[in-house]
Design an enzyme around this catalytic site. Structure first.
Site, PDB file in Angstrom:
ATOM      1  N   GLY A 105       0.336   5.799   0.438  1.00  0.00           N
ATOM      2  CA  GLY A 105      -0.548   6.944   0.624  1.00  0.00           C
ATOM      3  C   GLY A 105       0.249   8.176   0.975  1.00  0.00           C
ATOM      4  O   GLY A 105       1.479   8.203   0.833  1.00  0.00           O
ATOM      5  N   GLY A 146       0.826  -1.202   0.000  1.00  0.00           N
ATOM      6  CA  GLY A 146       0.000   0.000   0.000  1.00  0.00           C
ATOM      7  C   GLY A 146       0.857   1.247   0.000  1.00  0.00           C
ATOM      8  O   GLY A 146       2.040   1.219   0.350  1.00  0.00           O
ATOM      9  N   PHE A 194       1.003   9.341   3.784  1.00  0.00           N
ATOM     10  CA  PHE A 194       1.880   9.144   4.931  1.00  0.00           C
ATOM     11  C   PHE A 194       3.192   8.478   4.544  1.00  0.00           C
ATOM     12  O   PHE A 194       4.197   8.590   5.227  1.00  0.00           O
ATOM     13  CB  PHE A 194       1.188   8.264   5.974  1.00  0.00           C
ATOM     14  N   GLY A 195       3.186   7.679   3.465  1.00  0.00           N
ATOM     15  CA  GLY A 195       4.339   6.870   3.109  1.00  0.00           C
ATOM     16  C   GLY A 195       3.884   5.541   2.540  1.00  0.00           C
ATOM     17  O   GLY A 195       2.854   5.468   1.862  1.00  0.00           O
ATOM     18  N   GLU A 196       4.622   4.464   2.829  1.00  0.00           N
ATOM     19  CA  GLU A 196       4.299   3.150   2.279  1.00  0.00           C
ATOM     20  C   GLU A 196       3.958   2.166   3.380  1.00  0.00           C
ATOM     21  O   GLU A 196       4.316   2.360   4.533  1.00  0.00           O
ATOM     22  CB  GLU A 196       5.477   2.605   1.454  1.00  0.00           C
ATOM     23  N   LYS A 221       3.717   0.201   8.616  1.00  0.00           N
ATOM     24  CA  LYS A 221       3.375   1.524   8.119  1.00  0.00           C
ATOM     25  C   LYS A 221       4.592   2.435   8.342  1.00  0.00           C
ATOM     26  O   LYS A 221       4.883   2.823   9.462  1.00  0.00           O
ATOM     27  CB  LYS A 221       2.136   2.038   8.858  1.00  0.00           C
ATOM     28  N   ASP A 246     -11.150  11.053  12.548  1.00  0.00           N
ATOM     29  CA  ASP A 246     -10.736  10.644  11.207  1.00  0.00           C
ATOM     30  C   ASP A 246     -11.407   9.329  10.818  1.00  0.00           C
ATOM     31  O   ASP A 246     -10.792   8.461  10.214  1.00  0.00           O
ATOM     32  CB  ASP A 246      -9.215  10.483  11.151  1.00  0.00           C
TER      33      ASP A 246
END
Length: 656
Positions: free
Chosen positions: A349, A347, A351-353, A368, A458
């Site tokens: 996004g 994945g 934020f990063g990977e 994450k 969120d």
């Protein structure tokens, strides 16, 4: 050289996991009862003996002992003091010792108890008691030692059915706890299904010095006499007496009691008599070398652990101690992902990977890895870690740990791969309804039952994790806010207060939950809700129009076809619209929403216009400020639960 590195890595990993000190949370004071009869002079013989007794209890509790009683004999019977402690049956030894130590200190210094000749003090994790008369192996029912009852403020919807299940399950739990012989741990827990997405969790415990008959009699009084007066029909409650206690909740509040798996049997089944002298001469030197190598690794690990503690102290101050058991070394994480190889990425996004990996003990993880340009800042990252560590209800999120090293910021979640090659799985209506109900329970816990009152801020489908049984768990607390709660909720002003950026309340989470419901029902994303100036592009606007025109079933995802419950679908649409009403005060609480979902016979109020269906087509600016901050973080989720087209890539599912 490669084999040496593998061996080195395995040994380091074993030492890592064996040397971690588990201290995930603090003890929580509940209640105390102190005798009105007090000392008449300072430093009396009885008071000195009491100090000796409490010191002995504290000392014994640090030696992995869950129950202990002791007597300090005086020169006269009036100077003799009797005391004991008992820790809750699922509490680890270090937390037991901390609890008994705190209780003993409080009994010695508290103005209400310090001069009393008898007292009993309850914490969530333990009970400590002393008296000037012997009470061992006897059930105390005297008025001088009343019990303590605490119940949930929220009622169950179908109280009659729930009470039948509650009394049946509590009695089964009491039977199991009482059946232990004298001296053995008299502790039991049980779980029972209330509905398809809701369970009941029960606990019962007696002091081990009671006979099975006395234990069962004590628990019977709590269940059949005290519980109906305080807690029947409630969503949770507990009753504490000096010799026994019970508790029930609609969320799992106790730790797992499953024993650790037994070591695998040795593969060497040869007859010892057949071993030759040559093999002995080979094995012994290897064993010596391995022992020396292990010792070196242990010393290296001690140095690394010291550095880890330093990192925790620098980043979290005094609260770093509660995170020691959740901290992973970067080298372990790096090795588990094959140095963050592209093949392991699952994945990506804002934020990063996210990478999949396997820890040395065989556990699968999703990692994450926040990039340096991540929209989740350092403060939010630290707050998320502290918040999850303090939450008691770990089933909310599949969180395993974290890593902070130089520029690296990493969160670890459990990851369960499957063998379907990543094929997408269509969700039935029953599964969707289960996800809605499970998500509602998770938010209710955060708002009402967590030891910290949490506003998530969120909530969205990508932050709802699913396990292999499609149970919903709430994730990603990077934007969550903790609000101060009353003393009777078990917290004090020592709670870490997170920076409050903008206005937020429980009703903002309710709004987000309403959007999630409508997305699940329709199978479509509310993609433009926060950014569009055109009303026609809003999913909420579309659903509202169909509801207003009397055709709510027309919005149902066509992939569900005919296999659905019309009553449940219409009820979910109505609840969703009630949650997204323009006026926050008109939105229901999560407790009310759970009641709606549990009881089909309840009449729901008529919803008003949703926040996005405003005359002129624009949201109110204050509502934008309140709700939009979560949407701006939408790119940072590491999960793959996709409401769009109502499919889920189960190969990437993160579960606990």
């Amino acid at each position: 050289m490669a084999s040496f590195n593998v061996l080195f890595f395995v040994l380091i990993s074993i030492l890592n996991f064996s040397s971690i000190t588990t201290k995930a949370e603090d003890t929580h004071f509940l209640y105390q009862v102190c005798s009105k009869y007090r000392f008449t002079a300072i430093n009396t013989t009885y008071q000195n003996n009491l100090r000796t007794l409490l010191s002995s209890l504290s000392s014994k509790a640090t030696h992995n002992t869950e129950f202990y009683n002791n007597t300090v004999t005086g020169k006269t019977p009036a100077d003799t003091v009797y005391g004991l402690y008992m820790c809750r049956g699922d509490i680890p030894s270090d937390l037991c010792g901390e609890c008994v130590g705190n209780a003993s200190q409080r009994l010695s210094t508290n103005t209400e108890c310090s001069l009393s000749v008898a007292a009993v003090m309850w914490y969530d994790e333990c009970m400590v008691r002393y008296s000037n008369t012997s009470f061992f192996s006897r059930v105390t029912v005297a008025p001088g030692y009343p019990g303590y009852a605490l119940s949930s403020p929220t009622n169950m919807t179908d109280q009659q059915s729930f009470n039948r299940l509650l009394y049946r399950t509590l009695n089964q739990t009491a039977d199991e706890a009482a059946n232990a012989p004298i001296g053995a741990k008299k502790f039991a827990t049980k779980e029972a299904a209330i509905s398809i997405f809701q369970n009941l969790y029960c606990l019962a415990q007696c002091t081990p010095d009671l006979s099975p008959e006395d234990c069962r009699s004590c628990l019977d009084g709590l269940i059949n006499s005290n519980l109906p007066e305080c807690c029947a029909g409630k969503q949770g409650g507990r009753i504490l007496y000096p010799n026994c206690n019970i508790r029930f909740e609609i969320y799992p509040f106790y730790r797992s009691l499953q024993p650790a798996p037994s070591p695998a049997p040795s593969s060497n089944s040869r007859d010892k008599r057949s071993r030759s002298r040559t093999i002995i001469l080979i094995v012994v030197p290897i064993a010596v070398v391995a022992l020396l190598f292990t010792l070196c690794c242990y010393m290296l690990r001690r140095r690394q652990k010291k550095n880890s503690k330093t990192i925790l102290r620098e980043n979290f101050g005094g609260e770093g101690a509660i995170l020691e058991g959740l901290q992973f070394d970067f080298s372990i994480i790096e090795a588990s992902t094959n140095n963050f190889s592209h093949q392991n990425m699952i994945g990506k996004g804002g934020f990063g990977e996210v990478y999949k990996g396997t820890l040395p003990d065989g556990r699968h993880v999703a990692i994450k890895r926040l990039s340096t340009s991540s929209k989740q800042g350092v403060v939010e990252f630290k707050n998320e870690i502290l918040l999850i560590a303090k939450l008691q209800h770990r089933n909310l999120v599949s969180f395993m740990g974290f890593c902070i090293e130089e520029q690296e910021k990493i969160l670890l979640y459990e990851y369960v791969p499957n063998g379907n090659g990543g094929q997408q799985q269509k969700l039935s209506w029953d599964q969707r309804y289960k996800i809605i109900g499970g998500t509602a329970l998770g938010i209710l816990y955060l708002h009402e039952y967590s030891r910290l009152k949490v506003i998530h801020r969120d909530l969205k489908p990508s932050n709802i994790l699913l396990d292999k049984n499609m149970n919903a768990k709430i994730s990603d607390f990077g934007l969550a806010r903790i609000v101060d709660i009353d003393q009777d909720r078990g917290e004090t002003n020592r709670i870490v207060e997170y920076a409050m950026l903008g206005q937020f309340s429980e009703k903002s989470d309710v709004f987000s939950f309403g959007v999630i419901i409508l997305e699940i029902v329709t199978g479509q994303k509310n993609a433009n809700s926060y950014t569009s100036n055109r009303v026609g592009e809003s999913l909420l606007n579309y659903v509202w129009k169909q509801w207003r025109d009397g055709t709510p079933l027309s919005i149902l995802d066509p992939k569900i076809k005919e296999d659905y419950n019309q009553v449940e679908v219409i009820k979910c649409i109505q609840i969703g619209l009630l949650c997204v009403q323009e006026n926050p005060n008109s939105r229901p609480t999560m407790g009310t929403i759970v009641s709606y979902l549990n009881n089909h016979s309840l009449d729901l109020p008529s919803p008003q216009e949703p926040a996005f269906f405003l005359h002129g087509g624009f949201m109110d600016p204050k509502t934008v400020a309140q709700e939009s901050s979560s949407s701006h973080q939408s790119g940072k989720s590491s999960t793959t639960f996709s409401i769009n087209e109502m499919s889920i890539n189960v190969n990437y599912r993160l579960v606990s």
